[in-house]
Each structure stands twice: as structure tokens, then as C-alpha cells.
Design an enzyme around this catalytic site. Structure first.
Site, short mmCIF file in Angstrom:
data_model
loop_
_atom_site.label_atom_id
_atom_site.label_comp_id
_atom_site.label_asym_id
_atom_site.label_seq_id
_atom_site.Cartn_x
_atom_site.Cartn_y
_atom_site.Cartn_z
N ARG A 161 7.95 49.07 34.54
CA ARG A 161 8.22 47.69 34.98
C ARG A 161 6.97 46.82 34.83
NH1 ARG A 161 7.09 45.52 39.94
NH2 ARG A 161 8.12 43.52 40.36
N ASP A 192 -9.53 36.32 57.28
CA ASP A 192 -8.51 37.37 57.23
C ASP A 192 -8.32 37.86 58.67
OD1 ASP A 192 -7.60 39.39 54.61
OD2 ASP A 192 -7.20 40.10 56.64
N PHE A 238 -4.05 33.40 50.01
CA PHE A 238 -3.63 34.76 49.65
C PHE A 238 -3.31 35.58 50.89
CE2 PHE A 238 -4.19 35.37 45.06
CZ PHE A 238 -4.75 34.15 44.71
N TYR A 276 10.22 39.25 52.52
CA TYR A 276 8.93 38.86 51.94
C TYR A 276 9.16 37.85 50.80
CZ TYR A 276 4.96 39.47 48.71
OH TYR A 276 3.92 39.25 47.84
N GLY A 331 -1.36 36.71 54.65
CA GLY A 331 0.01 36.95 55.09
C GLY A 331 0.52 38.31 54.64
C1 15L Z 1 3.99 41.72 45.18
O1 15L Z 1 4.30 40.60 45.56
C2 15L Z 1 3.15 42.61 46.03
O2 15L Z 1 2.19 41.90 46.78
C3 15L Z 1 2.47 43.71 45.23
O3 15L Z 1 2.00 44.70 46.13
C4 15L Z 1 3.41 44.32 44.20
O4 15L Z 1 4.47 44.97 44.85
C5 15L Z 1 3.95 43.23 43.30
O5 15L Z 1 4.56 42.21 44.05
C6 15L Z 1 4.97 43.76 42.27
O6 15L Z 1 6.09 43.26 42.23
O7 15L Z 1 4.60 44.65 41.50
#
Ligand code: 15L
Length: 263
Positions: free
Chosen positions: A173, A33, A71, A135, A73
Site C-alpha cells: 500500500r 507537545d 502536527f 481519526y 493530536g
Molecule cells: C496516518 O494518518 C497515520 O498518522 C500514520 O501512522 C499512518 O497510519 C498513515 O496515516 C498511513 O495511512 O499509512
């Protein structure tokens, strides 16, 4: 003794949990890391600080490894310039290292690669990539990198399109997107143990009521989630964001960040 497994992003929440669980299951780990590993090193593991952008270090760390659990990044939406280094160049270093070692890759992708699908849709894993930010775009790129390295070099990948992996779901959600820590750990173990995976894509989501995501390649690794959000439904159903864009799309708040479309 079997060859070790490289785990990138080891100092993050999921990395720490996986380091603990996989080591307990007897997997020898090389942990890396950009941040120091905050816990006591699990038995049979070693840790080295490295940047994903440092291809020489990634190749050295992967030496002799049978698999790379990637995992590392940027793990949330960030400005474009901050995503390029770790998630674009770094991912290339990970796949190049896997090619040299003949290692299998488990790529931690994200629902944000498909975040702009509407919440009324039910998707199978081959649905259109619709990233909801830089992202998510980097995760879509990662999924395609796995495709390229399988077709061109025979590097196997298990792409896990993770929903929301936390100790517990936190809002309405996540009743659809939540994945428990134990289910993710079991998925990783199954991905390491499966005799052949080719290029497999799996929704990283629990056994949740009213699923948004169905149909994937999980049978290839023999994984099924055991946990789901049914027990949390009453407590969380009313916990919405109040933002029209976030509530419309599967990616939620990531879709609303910097959103400027007018129609
Ligand atoms: C992700 O990809 C994130 O890493 C995480 O922190 C959350 O935001 C998750 O998605 C999500 O969509 O709940």
C-alpha cells in the site's frame, strides 16, 4: 530576525524530524507537545509541554508567531472520546490562536479523511471526504475548519493530506502512499516561504509510480516531491495484508478496524 513558528506535536516522529530540519534551515521554533521533547533542543528553539485542549496555553504559545505547523493530536484511529479533546477542541484552539496572531496554519491532515475511496480510483484533492474512522473524521473536520477560517476570517491554511510519512515505505500500500521525511520538510519550508497561499490543499505524497492522488494546489507554494517508491517496488509489491477490506480501500487497515457492513 523573523518571527518564530509554533510546532505542535513536536515530540512525535514527524515533529522531531521537522524540529531538526526547520531549525537547520534557520527557522526559530516554539515547540509544544503533551510529552517531553526527547532530543536536545535544536538551536533557536524553545519547548513547553501543553495540552491542545488548554486554549489559554495554546494562545500564549502562539503569541508573536507568524505560522503554526499543527502536527499535534491523536495520529491514529482511537475511540471517539479520545479524539474529541485534542483533534476537535484542540484544533479550534489552534485556529483561534492563528486568527488572533494573523498567523498562517499548516494543518497535517491525513489520507484517512478520504480512506473509503476504492484503490481503483484516482483522486484529485477536491474529491469527496470519506473518512475511515473517528481519526479520519477529525482530519476531515480540520480541513473544513481551515476552509471556514479562510472564508470568514482570512486565516491562511496549507492543508497537507499526508499519505504515509515514514523513513521508508513498509508494504505494498505504501508504494502508493509514501512521503519521505526530506520531502515533508521541504514542503513545510515552502509553505512558510510562499507569499500568499489562501486556502491551499496538497497531497502529502511522494513521486510514486501509479499514483492514487493527483491534482492539488502545490503550485501555490512551489513544492514538488523529489523522492518516490520506484526503488522499493520489487521488495514490497507482494507485501499485502491479506484482509479483503483493507486491500480494497485506500485507507487500508484503518478501514478494516471495527468494520461491520455486510454487503
Ligand atoms: C496516518 O494518518 C497515520 O498518522 C500514520 O501512522 C499512518 O497510519 C498513515 O496515516 C498511513 O495511512 O499509512
Amino acid at each position: 530576525m523573523t518571527e518564530p513558528v509554533l510546532l505542535t506535536g513536536a515530540s512525535g516522529a514527524l515533529g522531531r524530524m521537522l524540529a531538526r530540519e526547520l531549525s537547520a534551515a534557520g527557522v526559530r521554533l516554539v515547540l509544544t507537545d503533551i510529552a517531553p521533547f526527547p532530543d536536545a533542543l535544536p538551536p533557536g528553539s524553545r519547548f513547553e509541554e501543553a495540552e491542545l485542549e488548554d486554549g489559554v496555553a495554546i494562545r500564549r504559545l502562539a503569541k508573536g508567531c507568524r505560522a503554526i505547523l499543527h502536527f499535534g493530536g491523536a495520529s491514529v484511529e482511537r475511540p471517539f472520546e479520545e479524539v474529541i479533546g485534542p483533534n476537535i477542541r484542540g484544533l479550534h484552539h489552534v485556529y483561534e490562536a492563528a486568527r488572533r496572531e494573523g498567523a498562517r496554519v499548516l494543518f497535517a491532515s491525513s489520507n484517512h479523511a478520504i480512506g473509503f475511496h476504492e484503490r481503483t480510483e484516482t483522486l484529485d484533492i477536491g474529491c469527496a471526504l470519506m473518512p475511515d474512522g473517528y481519526y479520519g473524521l477529525s482530519k476531515a473536520y480540520g480541513e473544513l475548519m481551515g476552509r471556514l477560517y479562510w472564508d470568514k476570517h482570512g486565516v491562511e491554511s496549507v492543508v497537507v493530506r499526508i499519505g504515509s510519512c515514514f523513513l521508508q515505505p513498509r508494504d505494498a500500500r505504501m508504494l502508493h502512499t509514501w512521503l519521505s521525511y526530506p520531502d515533508l520538510a521541504r514542503l513545510c519550508l515552502a509553505a512558510l516561504a510562499a507569499p500568499e497561499v489562501g486556502y491551499a490543499r496538497i497531497w502529502g505524497v511522494g513521486d510514486n509510480p501509479d499514483p492514487w492522488w493527483v491534482e492539488d494546489d502545490r503550485a501555490r507554494i512551489g513544492w514538488q516531491p523529489r523522492d518516490g517508491t520506484a526503488p522499493f517496488r520489487d521488495a514490497l509489491a507482494g507485501r499485502t495484508s491479506g484482509d479483503a477490506i483493507a486491500e480494497r480501500f485506500q485507507g487500508g487497515a484503518f478501514c478494516a478496524m471495527g468494520h461491520s457492513r455486510r454487503d
